[in-house]
Scaffold this motif. Structure first.
Motif, short mmCIF file in Angstrom:
data_model
loop_
_atom_site.label_atom_id
_atom_site.label_comp_id
_atom_site.label_asym_id
_atom_site.label_seq_id
_atom_site.Cartn_x
_atom_site.Cartn_y
_atom_site.Cartn_z
N GLY A 156 -3.51 21.50 -30.19
CA GLY A 156 -4.14 21.43 -29.04
C GLY A 156 -3.26 21.99 -27.89
O GLY A 156 -3.95 22.81 -27.20
N PHE A 157 -1.96 21.94 -27.81
CA PHE A 157 -1.37 22.47 -26.70
C PHE A 157 -1.59 24.06 -27.10
O PHE A 157 -1.64 24.83 -26.21
CB PHE A 157 0.00 22.21 -26.88
CG PHE A 157 1.05 22.95 -25.84
CD1 PHE A 157 1.28 22.49 -24.70
CD2 PHE A 157 1.80 23.97 -26.23
CE1 PHE A 157 2.04 23.27 -23.77
CE2 PHE A 157 2.49 24.79 -25.55
CZ PHE A 157 2.59 24.29 -24.30
N MET A 158 -1.28 24.59 -28.08
CA MET A 158 -1.32 26.12 -28.40
C MET A 158 -2.42 26.59 -28.15
O MET A 158 -2.68 27.83 -27.61
CB MET A 158 -0.94 26.34 -29.91
CG MET A 158 0.34 26.17 -30.53
SD MET A 158 1.68 27.07 -29.37
CE MET A 158 1.37 28.66 -30.07
N LYS A 159 -3.71 25.68 -28.42
CA LYS A 159 -5.20 26.36 -28.13
C LYS A 159 -5.39 26.46 -26.41
O LYS A 159 -5.92 27.29 -26.26
CB LYS A 159 -6.11 25.27 -28.63
CG LYS A 159 -7.47 25.67 -28.57
CD LYS A 159 -8.54 24.68 -29.25
CE LYS A 159 -10.04 25.10 -28.64
NZ LYS A 159 -11.02 23.91 -29.28
N PHE A 193 -2.88 28.99 -22.73
CA PHE A 193 -3.25 30.25 -21.77
C PHE A 193 -3.38 29.81 -20.31
O PHE A 193 -2.89 30.19 -19.24
CB PHE A 193 -4.24 30.98 -22.30
CG PHE A 193 -5.65 30.41 -22.13
CD1 PHE A 193 -6.44 30.64 -21.01
CD2 PHE A 193 -6.02 29.45 -23.15
CE1 PHE A 193 -7.59 30.10 -20.95
CE2 PHE A 193 -7.40 29.11 -23.06
CZ PHE A 193 -8.09 29.20 -21.86
N VAL A 194 -4.00 28.46 -20.28
CA VAL A 194 -4.35 27.86 -19.10
C VAL A 194 -3.15 27.43 -18.44
O VAL A 194 -2.73 27.57 -17.16
CB VAL A 194 -5.24 26.45 -19.31
CG1 VAL A 194 -5.51 25.96 -18.17
CG2 VAL A 194 -6.47 27.16 -20.05
N LEU A 195 -1.96 26.67 -19.24
CA LEU A 195 -0.81 26.20 -18.76
C LEU A 195 -0.21 27.42 -18.37
O LEU A 195 0.48 27.21 -17.02
CB LEU A 195 -0.03 25.23 -19.66
CG LEU A 195 -0.91 24.18 -20.08
CD1 LEU A 195 -0.23 23.49 -21.39
CD2 LEU A 195 -0.92 23.23 -19.27
#
Length: 202
Positions: A176-179, A182-184
């Motif tokens: 979920g983090f990797m998905k 880009f936003v972070l």
């Protein structure tokens, strides 16, 4: 397993226990002089030996201080601990020494021999020195904040999770983090400036 538990996300207690994770913070910052250059002062003696001090230590470089909070289940307490430890560090700095506020490093010297690898254990120094031989030295100089999370014991107990279930859940979190990384990166990782010599190829 967790694909079959989607209805549990409507359960207040399920969500409460899921969010009751253990938490630890790590924040790295460079020590600099009052004109923004890499500090030449040694590790602050007032906070003990950097190898033995588990709360305030160094990372890759001798100038890269790292504050590490105790593990807690309370985000507010983690931030309070971070504030207290940061104040101890700030009050231990030499006269004319400051903490660099940005994640990108301050201006770097043209010759990196003037920057010390952290005075830490032989094992870590060997790792750092081998890293420098393989990669561009500047890549080791950015600093940042690390948020370490652990699944709460109550959540594990209530859902009767075994090691495989726990690993699966961590993998779901990581995916979920990797998905969405880009936003972070866009909001928290983009840097508008690189100081002098960061891109120097000499």
């Amino acid at each position: 397993m967790f694909n079959n538990k989607i209805n549990d996300f409507h359960d207040v207690n399920f969500i409460k226990n899921l969010l009751n994770f253990s938490l630890g913070l790590e924040v790295e910052r460079h020590r600099v002089n009052d004109v923004g250059e890499i500090s030449t002062f040694p590790y602050p003696s007032g906070i003990g030996n950097q190898i033995d001090n588990e709360w305030i230590t160094t990372d890759f470089l001798e100038t890269m201080t790292e504050v590490v909070t105790p593990v807690t289940n309370d985000t507010k307490q983690a931030l309070i601990a971070l504030d207290k430890l940061s104040n101890v560090l700030i009050n231990s700095l030499s006269n004319g020494e400051l903490l660099w506020p940005l994640s990108m490093p301050p201006a770097l010297p043209l010759t990196f021999e003037k920057i010390d690898i952290a005075h830490t254990t032989k094992e870590k120094r060997d790792y750092f020195n081998n890293w420098v031989k393989k990669y561009n030295f500047q890549r080791a100089t950015p600093t940042g904040a690390h948020v370490n999370l652990g699944i709460g014991a109550q959540f594990i107990s209530d859902n009767k999770l075994n090691h495989q279930n726990i690993n699966d859940l961590y993998m779901k979190i990581a995916r979920g983090f990797m998905k969405n990384r880009f936003v972070l990166t866009y909001f928290f990782g983009a840097s508008p400036i690189a100081e002098e010599n960061y891109f120097f190829k000499g």
